[in-house]
Design a protein around this motif. Sequence first.
Motif, mmCIF file in Angstrom:
data_model
loop_
_atom_site.group_PDB
_atom_site.id
_atom_site.type_symbol
_atom_site.label_atom_id
_atom_site.label_comp_id
_atom_site.label_asym_id
_atom_site.label_seq_id
_atom_site.Cartn_x
_atom_site.Cartn_y
_atom_site.Cartn_z
ATOM 1 N N GLN A 152 55.951 -84.115 -70.158
ATOM 2 C CA GLN A 152 57.293 -84.450 -69.687
ATOM 3 C C GLN A 152 57.948 -83.250 -69.015
ATOM 4 N N TYR A 169 55.656 -90.408 -68.146
ATOM 5 C CA TYR A 169 56.189 -89.183 -68.723
ATOM 6 C C TYR A 169 57.536 -88.871 -68.083
ATOM 7 N N LYS A 170 58.597 -89.378 -68.692
ATOM 8 C CA LYS A 170 59.948 -89.170 -68.182
ATOM 9 C C LYS A 170 60.276 -87.684 -68.166
#
Length: 380
Positions: A152, A169-170
């Motif tokens: 992330q 994956y923010k």
Amino acid sequence: MPQLSLLKSPAAVQAAMDEFSHLGRVAFLKRYGFGKSKDYMVRNPRTGEPCDSKAIVGVAFGKQFPNQGALAAEDFSGGEMTVVPLLQTLGFVVMRVGEDWTEAEVQSTVTDYFEMLRLEAAGVAYNKSGHNETLRKQLRGRSKASVELKHQNISAVLNGMGLPFIQGYKPRGNSQLLLRKVVQDYVFRHSAEVSKIVDGLEEVKSPAQKSYSAVLVESPVMEERQRLVASTRSRPRLPRKFDYAARDEANRKLGRLGEDWVIGYEQHRLTLIGHPELFQSLEWISDTQGDGAGYDILSFESDVLHRYIEVKTTNGGIASPFIVSHNELEFSAEAGEQFYLYRVFQLSGEPKLFILRGDLSSQLYLKPLDYRASFREHFK
């Protein structure tokens, strides 16, 4: 303490770690009466999983001496002077809790991330959990969650550089300086590969999804501003070919496909609200009049109210940045609640849509990109 010195079997330690993996951390510690390690973890060489060092040693003693059983937490002290050298002598890797990632670990993680991003751009299915598990075997006892967080962090770095990132994956900020450096170096050293990734994600295809049911989602919320720590390293100057948002904007074919998709959505929406006849009066402004009006499609909110729609399209995910022109920003303020920005994303796969209504300046963080240069100053 003399009992602890009798532990000399790496196989017994491995057996304890295998049980740790089988039961899970919480159940293992509860079964044997140990608390979570505050300072040191030992890496399971088979899985890469970090295990509580004192608990592993106590249980391993019982594996080597089953007649005596596992040592209890109060039977010995853990830490740097006892458990750590014992485990290291037996050939196991011990790391301090919260220890910063090494450059080798970061490089392995960044390389793995770009491999997943390359597969995503090529439309090839892959397993994130499988990548995570394989990667952890190369790292110093990192947990699955810590690897996910690092991924992330990489997404956040790429997003800050105007580049696409893995949708699962923010982006999460607060990454270590070393990570930002390694990501930036990777982008410049593998410019051809990154260009192919961007090209693959921008490839214009007709939307795979024809239905407009359940395509409308909530828009992302403005995250709290984060004060960046000043860095002696200058901001990377990316070649224009890497500017993902700018390339989305310049890709006229992609834009037209997105607008065409929105027209279909408007027909669906007007039918749902009981005004299918209004669709006959809808006008594709950017097609009939060209750009410059401040919006692309003139639709309807009701039989008396217009809906001015500006369409922004990407093959990327919901958090992909986009470009808003000065003209569009001004018109959003002028039109007020009748202005709608339709953000179409994942166009080439299963398109989704979120909508921003009204003045954009209060809903987005806006960063000026260009200036008009002249030798005479003009005032409004």
